[in-house]
Motif scaffolding. Structure first.
Motif, PDB file in Angstrom:
ATOM      1  N   CYS A   1      -3.187   2.574   5.280  1.00  0.00           N
ATOM      2  CA  CYS A   1      -2.252   3.391   4.540  1.00  0.00           C
ATOM      3  C   CYS A   1      -2.519   4.865   4.819  1.00  0.00           C
ATOM      4  CB  CYS A   1      -2.392   3.141   3.057  1.00  0.00           C
ATOM      5  SG  CYS A   1      -1.793   1.535   2.540  1.00  0.00           S
ATOM      6  N   VAL A   2      -1.441   5.630   4.733  1.00  0.00           N
ATOM      7  CA  VAL A   2      -1.529   7.072   4.904  1.00  0.00           C
ATOM      8  C   VAL A   2      -1.047   7.716   3.610  1.00  0.00           C
ATOM      9  CG1 VAL A   2      -0.636   9.063   6.169  1.00  0.00           C
ATOM     10  CG2 VAL A   2      -1.137   6.943   7.384  1.00  0.00           C
ATOM     11  N   LEU A   3      -1.845   8.624   3.082  1.00  0.00           N
ATOM     12  CA  LEU A   3      -1.517   9.317   1.842  1.00  0.00           C
ATOM     13  C   LEU A   3      -1.158  10.748   2.185  1.00  0.00           C
ATOM     14  CD1 LEU A   3      -1.439   9.504  -1.258  1.00  0.00           C
ATOM     15  CD2 LEU A   3      -3.891  10.042  -1.185  1.00  0.00           C
ATOM     16  N   GLY A   4      -0.020  11.203   1.680  1.00  0.00           N
ATOM     17  CA  GLY A   4       0.398  12.578   1.918  1.00  0.00           C
ATOM     18  C   GLY A   4       0.636  13.289   0.597  1.00  0.00           C
ATOM     19  N   ARG A  19       2.189   5.629   2.734  1.00  0.00           N
ATOM     20  CA  ARG A  19       2.896   4.902   3.792  1.00  0.00           C
ATOM     21  C   ARG A  19       2.002   3.780   4.310  1.00  0.00           C
ATOM     22  NH1 ARG A  19       3.947   7.242   9.564  1.00  0.00           N
ATOM     23  NH2 ARG A  19       4.650   5.351  10.530  1.00  0.00           N
ATOM     24  N   ASP A  20       2.539   2.589   4.290  1.00  0.00           N
ATOM     25  CA  ASP A  20       1.810   1.430   4.807  1.00  0.00           C
ATOM     26  C   ASP A  20       1.919   1.431   6.327  1.00  0.00           C
ATOM     27  OD1 ASP A  20       0.679  -0.994   5.443  1.00  0.00           O
ATOM     28  OD2 ASP A  20       2.010  -2.191   4.184  1.00  0.00           O
ATOM     29  N   THR A  21       0.806   1.561   7.021  1.00  0.00           N
ATOM     30  CA  THR A  21       0.805   1.630   8.487  1.00  0.00           C
ATOM     31  C   THR A  21       0.484   0.287   9.137  1.00  0.00           C
ATOM     32  OG1 THR A  21      -1.506   2.334   8.501  1.00  0.00           O
ATOM     33  CG2 THR A  21       0.183   4.077   8.492  1.00  0.00           C
ATOM     34  N   THR A  22       0.479  -0.780   8.349  1.00  0.00           N
ATOM     35  CA  THR A  22       0.167  -2.100   8.888  1.00  0.00           C
ATOM     36  C   THR A  22       1.133  -2.481  10.003  1.00  0.00           C
ATOM     37  OG1 THR A  22      -0.655  -2.778   6.723  1.00  0.00           O
ATOM     38  CG2 THR A  22      -0.184  -4.531   8.313  1.00  0.00           C
ATOM     39  N   ILE A  23       2.418  -2.259   9.773  1.00  0.00           N
ATOM     40  CA  ILE A  23       3.427  -2.607  10.775  1.00  0.00           C
ATOM     41  C   ILE A  23       3.243  -1.745  12.022  1.00  0.00           C
ATOM     42  CG2 ILE A  23       5.902  -2.599  11.286  1.00  0.00           C
ATOM     43  CD1 ILE A  23       6.363  -3.401   8.363  1.00  0.00           C
TER      44      ILE A  23
END
Length: 102
Positions: A1-4, A19-23
């Protein structure tokens, strides 16, 4: 995950997003696997072409040279880079090359 985190315009509030960056990671992994597979197939094709005793050319629909084997370079005295991207008529006699693309 990315936290902004960022401060909202004209406000004392802080806006956040996750934002889930798994995909993205799965896509990148699949893309890398496909790239490696393509490179492996290209190496195999080059090996087969280079094993030939004859000059071989691979061209596209527009008669542009995409690939040549080592024998082609030996016979014509040109490098691989001098062939790639050129029209196949470069190796034909003038009387044949003028009619080739018709």
């Amino acid at each position: 995950c990315v936290l902004g985190l960022s401060q909202c315009e004209n406000s004392d509030l802080i806006c956040g997003s996750i934002r889930d960056t798994t995909i993205d990671k799965e896509y990148q992994s699949e893309l890398e696997r496909k790239r490696e597979e393509l490179e492996s197939k290209q190496l195999m094709i080059h090996s087969i072409l280079d094993a030939s005793f004859h000059a071989l050319f691979v061209i596209n629909e527009q008669c542009i040279i995409q690939m040549v084997n080592a024998k082609s370079c030996e016979v014509f005295g040109w490098t691989n880079d001098e062939f790639i991207g050129k029209n196949i008529n470069m190796i034909m006699p003038d009387d044949m090359s003028t009619h080739h693309d018709e």
